[in-house]
Structures are given as structure tokens and as C-alpha cells.
Design a protein around this motif. Structure first.
Motif, short mmCIF file in Angstrom:
data_model
loop_
_atom_site.label_atom_id
_atom_site.label_comp_id
_atom_site.label_asym_id
_atom_site.label_seq_id
_atom_site.Cartn_x
_atom_site.Cartn_y
_atom_site.Cartn_z
N LEU A 1 -51.85 -15.61 23.54
CA LEU A 1 -51.21 -16.73 24.22
C LEU A 1 -51.87 -18.05 23.82
CD1 LEU A 1 -51.02 -15.29 27.86
CD2 LEU A 1 -49.28 -15.16 26.07
N LEU B 1 -50.63 -22.48 27.95
CA LEU B 1 -49.56 -21.81 28.69
C LEU B 1 -49.82 -21.90 30.20
CD1 LEU B 1 -47.04 -19.92 28.00
CD2 LEU B 1 -48.53 -18.06 28.75
N GLN C 1 -46.77 -18.31 34.06
CA GLN C 1 -46.08 -17.60 32.99
C GLN C 1 -46.95 -16.46 32.44
OE1 GLN C 1 -44.65 -20.36 30.01
NE2 GLN C 1 -43.53 -21.60 31.51
N THR D 1 -43.14 -23.41 25.73
CA THR D 1 -44.57 -23.36 26.07
C THR D 1 -45.32 -22.36 25.19
OG1 THR D 1 -44.00 -21.80 27.84
CG2 THR D 1 -44.29 -24.12 28.44
N MET D 2 -44.64 -21.31 24.74
CA MET D 2 -45.30 -20.31 23.90
C MET D 2 -45.50 -20.81 22.47
SD MET D 2 -46.33 -17.48 25.31
CE MET D 2 -46.38 -16.30 23.96
#
Length: 318
Positions: free
Chosen positions: A89, A93, A97, A138-139
Motif C-alpha cells: 500500500l 492511503l 481503506q 488513492t491507491m
């Protein structure tokens, strides 16, 4: 009667390593890249690591509590899933989430299919794929030294130059655990020395991917371009820590080779011809789905078993 004549049921030889010990080895091997990721990206990286591990462990415990099943969180597999997911990730993030991704990885990918040993894909990558599809913005938002920017692979795909030394050391943007190829390789050496994994799957994966890049990458045998692809993104982390997952990878020798080739070719297709600069996660997931077919084709024939021959047809005039 002599005890030597008594025969018990199989298995007759047992290894001292159980699931919890193997998972502990994996956690140990992931420490170099985890510590570097926290050093590289700060307290937010540490927060995501802790949140993912805690959520995965508590999700497994609550699910088993709800269905009246004995708790298996002691085998540390949920903790490994949380750690691997966190390392895949970006540190920016949102925490909620990361929590959703962790719950999906454990409940949907792992527990709904029967728990450890029954999942059809790597749970951590399943959770990451869920987050990429659900929260693409966001990723794919990466920052380094407080500045948002493209990852080295994205720059490479757009034709820009990248610093391969920075990619090797880890002074670049990316997910928490993918930036430092050196730290990942240190962890891989630990796994190999402890006998947790062998080099067949990661070796074939990396070699087949390198060949694909040289043939179809448009740069020929350009060492800088090739090293950038090998050090960039999640290739090293995926090859040594997720493609080698016992549950979702083949156990036959020939199957491991075919599996590694599939990984290399799919990763090359996604990176070279796809819209995204990355492709490791989906390459591993797709290859996981092929494992039952691969093992069916490559399973060795038992000694002394021959194919049944069809009886020769007798013609009417004979």
C-alpha cells in the motif's frame, strides 16, 4: 515381537517446522523491507502496518468466533497477510481503506473458502486488488519527501530516465515495501537459508520476465532499462514473498517452472502493453487461478502405472 516390525500410518517422517514457525520465518524475512519502509515514509507507514496486521488478526478471530470454529490466529498466517498487504500500500492511503482491504483479504479471500490452505489466491494480493479496483485514485497516489509524483516505473513507461541506483537502494516513491530491492533480497536470502522457499518459482519468474522485456520492451538488451524494470514496482517482493505462497503455488517441479513462466509473461504483458506501469499483483492472481490446471497436467505418474490401451478392433472378415 520386535518394535521394528510395527508399522504406523503415514506420515512416517515429520518436519519440525509447523505453520506458525514458517509464518514467523516469513515475518522475520520481511523485517528489513518493513523497517526500511517505515524509515523511508515515516509514522504513516508504521500506522498502516499496525492497522493492517491488527485488522487481519481480529477479522479472522471474529469470523471463527461467529461460526463456532476454533481460533487459528495462533498460526500467524493472518499477521503475515496483514503485513504483506500493508507493504503493498502507499503510505498516504486513508486508514479506513486499509481496514476495508484487510477485512476483504481475510474474510472474503481466505475464510469464506475454508481458511488457511483453502484459499484460491494470495489473500494479501486479493485485498490489494480489491483496493485498486475500488479506490484507484488513492491507491495510485505516491509521495516521496513530501512531493507527489510518478513512480519510477511510470516514468520509465513514459520514456523518461530513471535512477537505477535510487531504485536499488529505495530512495524513490512507491508502496511501503517495494522501494528497496536490496532489503527485499536480504529477506529473500533469509527465506532461502531457512529452507522456507526455493529458487525455482522466483528464479524462473524473474528470468522469464527479463527475457520478455528484452524481446518486447523496445530497448533490446539495455541493461539500465532491464535493471530498472527488475528493481521497480512489486516484482521482487511478489516473486519471493507472494508467488512462493505454499497454498496458491504448484508443488510439482514441472508445475513450478510453468507457473514461473506464466508469472513472467503476464507481468511483461501488463507492464509493456497495458495501461498501467505495474502488473505483478494481477499476474500472480491470474497465475494462482491456473494452479489446479497446471498441477493436473504436471502431476507425476505413479510408479508401475501405465496407460490403459484400447483393445484392438477385430475386423469382420478376420
Amino acid at each position: 515381537m520386535s518394535d521394528l516390525l510395527k508399522v504406523s500410518s503415514s506420515p512416517h517422517v515429520r518436519a519440525k517446522d509447523d505453520t506458525s514457525r514458517i509464518m514467523l520465518y516469513v515475518i522475520l524475512a520481511l523485517m528489513p523491507t518493513t523497517v526500511f519502509g517505515i524509515f523511508n515514509f515515516g509514522y504513516r507507514a508504521l500506522l498502516l502496518v499496525l492497522v493492517c496486521i491488527f485488522t487481519c488478526v481480529i477479522s479472522e478471530w471474529l469470523f471463527e468466533k461467529a461460526i463456532g470454529k476454533k481460533s487459528t490466529i495462533g498460526d500467524l498466517s493472518a499477521a503475515v497477510t496483514g503485513l504483506l498487504l500493508a507493504l503493498n500500500l502507499p503510505f498516504t492511503l486513508p486508514v479506513w481503506q486499509a481496514v476495508l482491504g484487510s477485512i476483504f483479504a481475510i474474510v472474503v479471500v481466505k475464510m469464506l473458502f475454508g481458511g488457511l490452505g483453502q484459499n484460491f489466491m494470495n489473500p494479501a494480493l486479493g485485498g490489494r486488488a480489491f483496493l485498486v479496483i475500488s479506490f484507484a485514485a488513492t491507491m495510485t497516489h505516491f509521495e516521496y519527501d513530501g512531493v507527489a509524483g510518478a513512480t519510477p516505473l511510470a516514468l520509465l513507461k513514459s520514456g523518461e530516465a530513471v535512477n537505477t541506483l535510487d531504485m536499488l537502494i529505495g530512495r524513490t516513491g512507491g508502496t511501503i515495501g517495494e522501494t528497496s530491492a536490496i532489503c527485499i533480497l536480504i529477506g529473500a536470502i533469509i527465506l532461502i537459508l531457512l529452507g522456507v522457499i526455493d529458487l525455482i518459482i522466483p528464479g524462473v519468474y524473474i528470468v522469464s520476465f527479463a527475457i520478455f522485456v528484452c524481446v518486447f520492451g523496445g530497448h533490446g538488451f539495455d541493461t539500465s532499462y532491464l535493471v530498472a524494470h527488475l528493481c521497480g514496482g512489486g516484482l521482487m517482493l511478489g516473486a519471493f514473498f507472494m508467488a512462493t505462497d505454499y497454498v496458491t503455488s504448484p508443488i510439482t517441479p514441472a508445475g513450478k517452472v510453468i507457473f514461473g513462466i506464466c508469472l513472467g509473461v503476464l507481468t511483461g504483458i501488463f507492464r509493456i502493453f497495458g495501461n498501467s506501469a505495474e502488473g505483478v499483483s494481477f499476474a500472480i492472481i491470474f497465475s494462482n487461478l491456473l494452479v489446479p490446471l497446471i498441477e493436473k497436467v504436471t502431476v507425476p505418474r505413479a510408479f508401475g502405472v501405465v496407460r490403459e490401451r484400447k483393445p484392438k478392433e477385430v475386423k469382420a472378415d478376420e
